[in-house]
Design a protein around this motif. Structure first.
Motif, PDB file in Angstrom:
ATOM      1  N   THR A  70      82.342 -42.575 -36.510  1.00 30.24           N
ATOM      2  CA  THR A  70      83.806 -42.501 -36.593  1.00 30.24           C
ATOM      3  C   THR A  70      84.315 -41.134 -36.140  1.00 30.24           C
ATOM      4  OG1 THR A  70      83.941 -44.169 -38.333  1.00 30.24           O
ATOM      5  CG2 THR A  70      85.769 -42.621 -38.188  1.00 30.24           C
ATOM      6  N   PRO A  84      87.879 -48.006 -49.255  1.00 28.83           N
ATOM      7  CA  PRO A  84      87.931 -48.106 -47.789  1.00 28.83           C
ATOM      8  C   PRO A  84      86.661 -48.710 -47.183  1.00 28.83           C
ATOM      9  CG  PRO A  84      88.768 -45.977 -48.508  1.00 28.83           C
ATOM     10  CD  PRO A  84      88.142 -46.623 -49.709  1.00 28.83           C
ATOM     11  N   CYS A 142      90.564 -41.341 -40.749  1.00 29.06           N
ATOM     12  CA  CYS A 142      89.783 -41.793 -41.890  1.00 29.06           C
ATOM     13  C   CYS A 142      90.585 -41.621 -43.174  1.00 29.06           C
ATOM     14  CB  CYS A 142      88.433 -41.078 -41.950  1.00 29.06           C
ATOM     15  SG  CYS A 142      88.384 -39.568 -42.954  1.00 29.06           S
ATOM     16  N   PRO A 143      90.126 -42.181 -44.287  1.00 34.01           N
ATOM     17  CA  PRO A 143      90.901 -42.165 -45.520  1.00 34.01           C
ATOM     18  C   PRO A 143      91.159 -40.783 -46.121  1.00 34.01           C
ATOM     19  CG  PRO A 143      89.305 -43.946 -45.584  1.00 34.01           C
ATOM     20  CD  PRO A 143      88.973 -43.113 -44.373  1.00 34.01           C
ATOM     21  N   LYS A 192      92.611 -38.406 -44.594  1.00 32.20           N
ATOM     22  CA  LYS A 192      93.941 -38.038 -44.073  1.00 32.20           C
ATOM     23  C   LYS A 192      94.182 -36.526 -44.213  1.00 32.20           C
ATOM     24  CE  LYS A 192      96.310 -42.458 -44.564  1.00 32.20           C
ATOM     25  NZ  LYS A 192      96.711 -42.561 -43.166  1.00 32.20           N
ATOM     26  N   GLU A 197      89.963 -45.731 -41.345  1.00 28.69           N
ATOM     27  CA  GLU A 197      91.218 -46.423 -41.622  1.00 28.69           C
ATOM     28  C   GLU A 197      91.261 -47.755 -40.872  1.00 28.69           C
ATOM     29  OE1 GLU A 197      94.496 -45.149 -43.561  1.00 28.69           O
ATOM     30  OE2 GLU A 197      92.500 -45.077 -44.455  1.00 28.69           O
ATOM     31  N   LYS A 198      92.068 -48.660 -41.358  1.00 28.92           N
ATOM     32  CA  LYS A 198      92.119 -50.026 -40.834  1.00 28.92           C
ATOM     33  C   LYS A 198      92.574 -50.076 -39.378  1.00 28.92           C
ATOM     34  CE  LYS A 198      94.153 -54.577 -41.705  1.00 28.92           C
ATOM     35  NZ  LYS A 198      95.056 -55.375 -42.570  1.00 28.92           N
ATOM     36  N   GLU A 199      93.627 -49.329 -39.024  1.00 29.96           N
ATOM     37  CA  GLU A 199      94.187 -49.424 -37.671  1.00 29.96           C
ATOM     38  C   GLU A 199      93.197 -48.987 -36.593  1.00 29.96           C
ATOM     39  OE1 GLU A 199      98.161 -48.083 -35.108  1.00 29.96           O
ATOM     40  OE2 GLU A 199      98.004 -47.555 -37.233  1.00 29.96           O
ATOM     41  N   ASN A 210      94.894 -39.233 -39.219  1.00 28.64           N
ATOM     42  CA  ASN A 210      94.943 -40.574 -39.806  1.00 28.64           C
ATOM     43  C   ASN A 210      93.761 -41.445 -39.385  1.00 28.64           C
ATOM     44  OD1 ASN A 210      97.462 -40.196 -41.183  1.00 28.64           O
ATOM     45  ND2 ASN A 210      98.513 -40.416 -39.218  1.00 28.64           N
ATOM     46  N   TYR A 245      95.190 -41.073 -33.407  1.00 36.27           N
ATOM     47  CA  TYR A 245      95.479 -41.320 -34.814  1.00 36.27           C
ATOM     48  C   TYR A 245      95.730 -40.035 -35.621  1.00 36.27           C
ATOM     49  CZ  TYR A 245      94.340 -46.100 -33.725  1.00 36.27           C
ATOM     50  OH  TYR A 245      94.352 -47.352 -33.164  1.00 36.27           O
ATOM     51  N   THR A 264      86.342 -52.096 -44.981  1.00 39.63           N
ATOM     52  CA  THR A 264      85.685 -52.114 -43.665  1.00 39.63           C
ATOM     53  C   THR A 264      84.720 -53.285 -43.564  1.00 39.63           C
ATOM     54  OG1 THR A 264      85.899 -49.741 -43.268  1.00 39.63           O
ATOM     55  CG2 THR A 264      84.094 -50.859 -42.157  1.00 39.63           C
ATOM     56  N   TYR A 287      83.704 -45.450 -43.485  1.00 40.30           N
ATOM     57  CA  TYR A 287      84.839 -44.684 -44.005  1.00 40.30           C
ATOM     58  C   TYR A 287      85.825 -44.421 -42.877  1.00 40.30           C
ATOM     59  CZ  TYR A 287      86.727 -42.054 -47.942  1.00 40.30           C
ATOM     60  OH  TYR A 287      87.500 -41.640 -49.019  1.00 40.30           O
TER      61      TYR A 287
END
Length: 328
Positions: free
Chosen positions: A132, A197, A23-24, A26, A161-163, A21, A9, A201, A159
């Protein structure tokens, strides 16, 4: 031997920069630069994870210590953690491993699996620091643990990201998610992040796995009745059966506010119980942490010196037949 691995990611940018990419945050990193989490680094235009297979803490815990009260009560779980975190909470209770470089050991996957099968453990809890930041390692281990018929437990600040969360969730059997507060201002000022975020989650995870939520109450900061009401109503809007753990704060890391008072915790619990079926107080010795039937108030699980299921049969209250949110 170094076990640095190329991270998942991320994307490569110009001039050997990369964007993580996972966690939020970025993070956009120049060559040689570390991410906010201190666990990922750009090396010559490739993003590497620095903590793959590196363990700072490991032990066997009662699953209630995670805390998980509605997932295989009285079980033992093999708990492991590494270093790094993608939030900067001023009150961090595990700052020694989250925000410093602790001593580490490297244990083979095979030995980790053997440990997860020992001492009556039901699997592995990824905990202590923010898991994470250990994403690639957990994704690898969680798949192997699942194949062994064991459980994967994820103790997280949410915290992510969705993917990457969606890729991981099929292997995760239960999560405890820290919801630090219910307003973005608290997250920005105290935790150096944003709340949305985390809320996303919780919403996504609750559809896929067993979820419990922990909120560390800090007197005068996030424990007002208005805030407790807001956080409880929001959780209830998803599912009023989600257990909420209201945990007592103690001074730690950069915060020296006195410990949360017993009275404040009790008032918060009483308010939260207006909207949620299962509310517990944590970090307080001797307090009632038993589970009661939301319908008839029958004691279902006794938590004293030992954890005992006293009022549940086939997932229902033995007194009124009410269906209980419990996996065992």
């Amino acid at each position: 031997m170094s076990r640095f691995r190329e991270g998942l990611y991320y994307e490569k940018l110009k001039n050997k920069k990369v964007r993580c990419n996972l966690c939020p945050h970025k993070c956009i990193l120049k060559d040689g630069q570390l991410g906010i989490c201190n666990g990922r680094q750009n090396k010559h235009g490739i993003l590497y994870t620095l903590n793959y297979g590196k363990i700072s803490s490991y032990t066997y815990d009662p699953i209630e210590k995670k805390p998980l009260y509605h997932f295989y009560p009285s079980s033992n779980i093999f708990s492991i953690g590494t270093f790094g975190c993608n939030l900067r909470c001023s009150f961090c209770q595990n700052w020694e491993i989250a925000h410093s470089q602790p001593s580490i050991v490297e244990i083979s996957d095979e030995d980790i699996i053997k440990l997860a099968k020992s001492n009556s453990s039901i699997g592995i809890a990824y905990t202590y620091n923010e898991p994470t930041i250990w994403y690639e390692y957990i994704l690898n281990m969680a798949e192997k643990i699942k194949k062994e018929g064991l459980k994967n437990i994820y103790i997280t600040n949410g915290y992510i990201e969705k993917e990457p969360l969606e890729e991981l969730l099929p292997y995760i059997d239960a999560m405890n998610i820290d919801l630090k507060a219910i307003d973005d201002e608290f997250y920005k000022e105290i935790c150096k992040g944003h709340i949305n975020p985390v809320l996303e989650t919780v919403e996504l995870a609750q559809k896929k796995t067993a979820v419990e939520i922990t909120t560390l109450l800090i007197e005068g900061m996030n424990d007002s009745m208005e805030k407790i009401r807001e956080i409880s109503k929001w959780i209830s809007s998803i599912d009023k059966d989600i257990p909420l753990h209201l945990t007592r704060y103690y001074p730690a890391f950069k915060m020296n506010i006195p410990p949360t008072s017993y009275d404040s915790l009790l008032k918060a619990k009483e308010e939260a119980e207006k909207y949620l079926n299962y509310v517990y107080i944590g970090n307080v010795w001797g307090i009632d942490v038993n589970t009661y039937c939301p319908k008839c108030n029958k004691k279902l699980i006794e938590r004293s010196n030992k954890v005992k299921l006293t009022g549940i049969e086939n997932g229902r209250c033995i007194n009124c037949n009410y269906s209980i949110n419990l996996k065992h």
